[in-house]
Design an enzyme around this catalytic site. Structure first.
Site, short mmCIF file in Angstrom:
data_model
loop_
_atom_site.label_atom_id
_atom_site.label_comp_id
_atom_site.label_asym_id
_atom_site.label_seq_id
_atom_site.Cartn_x
_atom_site.Cartn_y
_atom_site.Cartn_z
N HIS A 164 1.18 -1.06 0.22
CA HIS A 164 0.42 -0.03 -0.04
C HIS A 164 0.74 1.51 -0.12
CE1 HIS A 164 -3.75 -1.77 0.54
NE2 HIS A 164 -3.80 -2.43 1.18
N ASP A 200 -2.66 -10.80 -2.24
CA ASP A 200 -3.02 -9.73 -1.04
C ASP A 200 -3.97 -9.47 -1.06
OD1 ASP A 200 -1.86 -8.33 1.59
OD2 ASP A 200 -3.11 -7.46 0.86
N HIS A 202 -6.09 -7.06 -0.40
CA HIS A 202 -6.58 -5.99 -0.64
C HIS A 202 -5.79 -5.44 -2.14
CE1 HIS A 202 -6.82 -6.32 3.60
NE2 HIS A 202 -7.89 -5.61 3.56
N ASP A 289 -4.74 -12.92 3.53
CA ASP A 289 -5.72 -12.75 3.69
C ASP A 289 -7.33 -12.87 3.22
OD1 ASP A 289 -4.27 -10.49 2.23
OD2 ASP A 289 -4.73 -8.76 3.55
N TYR A 328 -3.72 -12.36 8.21
CA TYR A 328 -3.87 -12.09 9.55
C TYR A 328 -4.92 -13.11 10.58
CZ TYR A 328 -2.96 -8.28 7.01
OH TYR A 328 -2.43 -6.78 6.58
C1 SP5 Z 1 -1.00 -5.30 4.00
C2 SP5 Z 1 -2.28 -5.51 4.13
O1 SP5 Z 1 -3.64 -6.28 4.12
N1 SP5 Z 1 -2.99 -3.93 4.54
C3 SP5 Z 1 -4.55 -4.44 4.39
C4 SP5 Z 1 -5.33 -2.69 5.41
C5 SP5 Z 1 -6.38 -3.05 5.61
N2 SP5 Z 1 -7.17 -1.88 6.99
C6 SP5 Z 1 -7.99 -1.76 6.33
C7 SP5 Z 1 -9.51 -3.02 7.16
C8 SP5 Z 1 -10.71 -2.79 7.19
C9 SP5 Z 1 -11.38 -3.42 7.66
N3 SP5 Z 1 -12.77 -4.26 7.31
C10 SP5 Z 1 -13.21 -5.12 7.97
C11 SP5 Z 1 -13.83 -5.96 7.38
C12 SP5 Z 1 -13.96 -6.69 8.59
N4 SP5 Z 1 -15.07 -7.61 7.97
ZN ZN Z 2 -3.69 -7.18 2.77
#
Ligand code: SP5
Ligand code: ZN
Length: 348
Positions: A164, A200, A202, A289, A328
């Site tokens: 990110h 990943d 995201h 993840d 995680y």
């Molecule tokens: C490296 C990496 O995986 N970074 C991810 C950062 C995510 N941060 C925002 C988390 C938003 C959480 N939403 C949770 C939904 C649960 N159902």
């Molecule tokens: Zn991620």
């Protein structure tokens, strides 16, 4: 297989992350690395080693000097006012704020600077953050150099993660873009095209941004559809790269609840794209993840499937630099990494 890790990741151990204004226990925590090391250490195929120090040069090859300077000096600046708390922004320069007024000035205060250089509130900075982020880069560079030196696969157990982090911005638990730093080094050393495959959950907005106008680095990502998933503003399929980089970026959003079968189908599309481009080395941004038990993702990939993912990726016949990103669920994380790397080494 050479697996590069460093105990310096523990220097980044924030007390919480702020989600929607609420401090919650951080999911990006030191126990993640310990879980992976426990799993790798129990398997004789993997050799654990620590990286040397590679200095700032590989970082400055992809990041703005101002970001690096900020991360290096942020803690003392912040701690002069609030030494008991982790440093987190609460004001961000939304582009609409200065609409029609030019870019304005880099602020001088810790509060102003945090919002200037970051994009979320979930990436707190503590006293040891900069040293940990530097160590994660050292691990990525060491794994890259192992592969440039002839290894078929090397793994960098990076923490904090990196994908990110953009040229001039940190966030999403990431400070320096470990995978982009590896890819840039490969492009520079080999003169070949290099691909980055981002698994990943995201979207790797940072890696995409760093190489968006570059024809020599192909970025391909599987991720939760930004219509519902973090980081919300990047990762759509119509983002194909720009200028000379047009066509060197491919986003493949995943549906909600994406299971093994559907995931592998999208993976095959990604591998087809990479196989159609030249180059002998692939950087894998390996986040776990998308696992069914992950607390952040909404995909449903199984631990066993990570073995098949590793086999298919290695089936491209390229040398692999595997860089750890997210993941995680501590119960499955180590085994998922072992399955992926085990699959990659058998097929490779
Ligand atoms: C490296 C990496 O995986 N970074 C991810 C950062 C995510 N941060 C925002 C988390 C938003 C959480 N939403 C949770 C939904 C649960 N159902
Ligand atoms: Zn991620």
């Amino acid at each position: 297989m050479r697996c590069i890790h460093t105990p310096r990741h523990r220097l980044h151990d924030p007390p919480d992350e702020v989600r929607h204004g609420v401090p919650v226990p951080p999911v990006e925590r030191p126990g993640r690395v310990e879980a992976v090391i426990d799993a790798l250490g129990a398997d004789e195929r993997f050799e654990l080693e620590e990286p040397g120090e590679h200095g700032l040069e590989p970082i400055l090859a992809v990041h703005d000097e101002g970001l690096v300077r900020f991360l290096e000096t942020a803690w003392p600046l912040w701690a002069a006012e609030r030494p008991e708390e982790a440093a987190v922004a609460d004001t961000f320069p939304n582009p609409a704020m200065r609409d029609g007024m030019g870019p304005g000035h880099e602020p001088a205060s810790a509060s102003g600077l945090l919002g200037w250089w970051s994009f979320d509130t979930a990436t707190p900075l503590v006293e040891g953050t900069y040293a940990a982020a530097r160590a994660a880069v050292d691990a990525a560079v060491a794994a890259t150099d192992a592969v440039l030196g002839g290894e078929g696969v090397a793994y960098a157990l990076c923490r904090p993660p990196g994908h990110h982090a953009a040229r001039a911005m940190f966030g999403g638990y990431c400070f320096f873009n470990n995978a982009a730093i590896g890819a840039e080094r490969i492009a520079g050393e080999t003169g070949e095209r290099v691909a980055v495959l981002d698994l990943d959950y995201h979207h790797g907005n940072g890696t995409q941004q760093i190489f968006y106008e570059r024809p020599d680095v192909l970025y391909v990502s599987l991720h939760g559809d930004p219509a519902r998933a973090f980081p919300h503003y990047t990762g759509y399929p119509d983002e194909r790269g720009a200028g000379p980089g047009f066509g060197s970026n491919l986003n493949l959003p995943l549906p909600e609840g994406c299971d093994d079968e559907r995931y592998l189908r999208v993976l095959d599309r990604a591998l087809e794209e990479i196989g159609g481009a030249s180059g002998s080395i692939l950087v894998v941004s390996l986040g776990m993840d998308a696992h069914r038990d992950d607390p952040l993702g909404d995909a449903a990939v199984t631990t066993e499937c990570y073995g098949e993912i590793g086999r298919r990726v290695a089936g491209l016949g390229r040398r692999l630099v595997v860089v750890q990103e997210g993941g995680y669920d501590l119960a499955s994380l180590g085994e998922s990494v072992v399955r992926f790397l085990g699959g990659a080494v058998v097929a490779g």
